[in-house]
Enzyme design. Structure first.
Site, PDB file in Angstrom:
ATOM      1  N   ASN A 163     -10.131  30.367  37.306  1.00 33.06           N
ATOM      2  CA  ASN A 163      -9.707  30.059  35.935  1.00 33.06           C
ATOM      3  C   ASN A 163      -8.266  29.568  36.005  1.00 33.06           C
ATOM      4  OD1 ASN A 163      -8.981  29.931  33.251  1.00 33.06           O
ATOM      5  ND2 ASN A 163      -9.647  32.002  32.741  1.00 33.06           N
ATOM      6  N   LYS A 220      -6.124  32.384  37.810  1.00 35.86           N
ATOM      7  CA  LYS A 220      -6.859  33.638  37.971  1.00 35.86           C
ATOM      8  C   LYS A 220      -8.029  33.393  38.912  1.00 35.86           C
ATOM      9  CE  LYS A 220      -5.925  35.759  33.470  1.00 35.86           C
ATOM     10  NZ  LYS A 220      -6.544  36.307  32.240  1.00 35.86           N
ATOM     11  N   ARG A 271     -13.717  27.477  35.584  1.00 34.59           N
ATOM     12  CA  ARG A 271     -13.681  27.459  34.123  1.00 34.59           C
ATOM     13  C   ARG A 271     -13.029  26.149  33.686  1.00 34.59           C
ATOM     14  NH1 ARG A 271      -9.041  28.762  30.294  1.00 34.59           N
ATOM     15  NH2 ARG A 271      -9.994  28.241  28.302  1.00 34.59           N
ATOM     16  N   ASP A 327     -16.116  25.997  28.314  1.00 34.44           N
ATOM     17  CA  ASP A 327     -15.969  26.796  27.100  1.00 34.44           C
ATOM     18  C   ASP A 327     -16.812  26.237  25.965  1.00 34.44           C
ATOM     19  OD1 ASP A 327     -14.102  28.100  28.611  1.00 34.44           O
ATOM     20  OD2 ASP A 327     -12.395  27.631  27.326  1.00 34.44           O
ATOM     21  N   LEU A 355      -7.140  37.442  22.157  1.00 36.81           N
ATOM     22  CA  LEU A 355      -5.699  37.396  21.919  1.00 36.81           C
ATOM     23  C   LEU A 355      -5.023  37.590  23.265  1.00 36.81           C
ATOM     24  CD1 LEU A 355      -5.565  39.696  18.757  1.00 36.81           C
ATOM     25  CD2 LEU A 355      -5.663  37.204  18.824  1.00 36.81           C
TER      26      LEU A 355
END
Length: 281
Positions: free
Chosen positions: A9, A16, A90, A147, A206
């Site tokens: 990611n 990540k 991702r 996404d 968040l």
């Protein structure tokens, strides 16, 4: 037979990762490289028994990926790069052409690059990560996980804006050569965790580290999301303004002589919580 799969990611200033043993899905190691592009970038890699941390200068995502693969060998997490038999990336925006994950080919990569204008903080670095992994692991297949794929179930009233139809029609026509622009996008795929159940739920993401905020309302499938034509829309984020009065943009452009590119940078990189902090200072 067990395979080692790398999940990646790439964010605007972070990377990540997880190395998974498949098909069990067991995490072999995981970690984070953050503050990419700064002199004090931090690298964290951990297994179930050990943890390594290091602070060092890191110019860009290319260095981050190369360092990550080097450390996996140095720490004897893998014996060679060929131990990694697949990489999943991702990707923020996949347009309307990608309704599910897709094997990365030269054509797929070109489509992802084209859609960078709709996710300027993420698609470009997603592409960099993909390219570096393909370069260093040329015989290892890579897959893009979008996404936007989760939100392909949105009904037309949820993603068509009240603007002249010709703008959407023009995007439709361009899909003969490139992916059609999908006006609704959410930066998270948290809604997938519902597992297709009939529950009614609002999923919130968040994350100050990824500088993102998003809401996704669903009844088993995504039916609406707080984000819009780009991730800029919706609630305020770390460096993005979120929804504002559209008349603000021509007002700023007229008084400061800003170009569309400069306005885009202002909204995506200098606003949100960061913009508020600068005002306080």
């Amino acid at each position: 037979m067990s395979h080692k799969i790398m999940a990646i990611n790439a964010g605007s200033s972070s990377l990540k990762f997880q190395l998974l043993a498949m098909p069990q899905g067991t995490a072999i190691c995981q970690g984070l490289i953050e503050r990419i592009g700064m002199v004090n970038a931090q690298v964290t890699i951990k297994t179930t028994t050990q943890k390594w941390q290091e602070t060092l200068p890191m110019a860009d995502h290319r260095e981050a990926v190369a360092l990550l693969l080097e450390k996996l060998i140095d720490y004897q997490i893998i014996n060679a790069l060929t131990d990694i038999t697949g990489v999943g990336h991702r990707v923020a925006h996949g347009g309307e052409s990608f309704k599910d994950s897709a094997l990365i080919t030269d054509e797929t990569l070109a489509q992802i690059e084209h859609l960078a204008e709709l996710a300027p903080l993420h698609n470009p670095v997603n592409v960099i990560g993909i390219k570096v992994f393909r370069q260093l692991l040329p015989n290892t297949p890579s897959v893009a996980v979008f996404d936007t794929a989760f939100h392909q179930t949105l009904d037309e009233p949820a993603y068509i804006y009240p603007l002249p139809w010709r703008y959407y029609a023009r995007a439709w026509y361009s899909s003969l050569r490139i992916p059609r622009h999908q006006p609704q996008i959410c930066q998270c795929d948290a809604g997938r965790k519902a597992g297709g159940s009939a529950q009614r739920a609002t999923h919130c993401v968040l994350s100050s580290r990824q500088r993102s905020r998003s809401l996704c309302y669903q009844r088993g499938l995504s039916v609406n999301t707080s984000m819009g034509f780009t991730p800029q829309s919706g609630v305020m984020m770390g460096t993005r303004s979120g929804d504002i009065d559209p008349s603000i943009l021509p007002w700023i452009a007229q008084r400061e002589g800003k170009t569309p590119q400069q306005l885009n940078h202002l909204l995506n990189n200098e606003s949100g919580l960061l913009g508020g902090l600068r005002n306080i200072q």
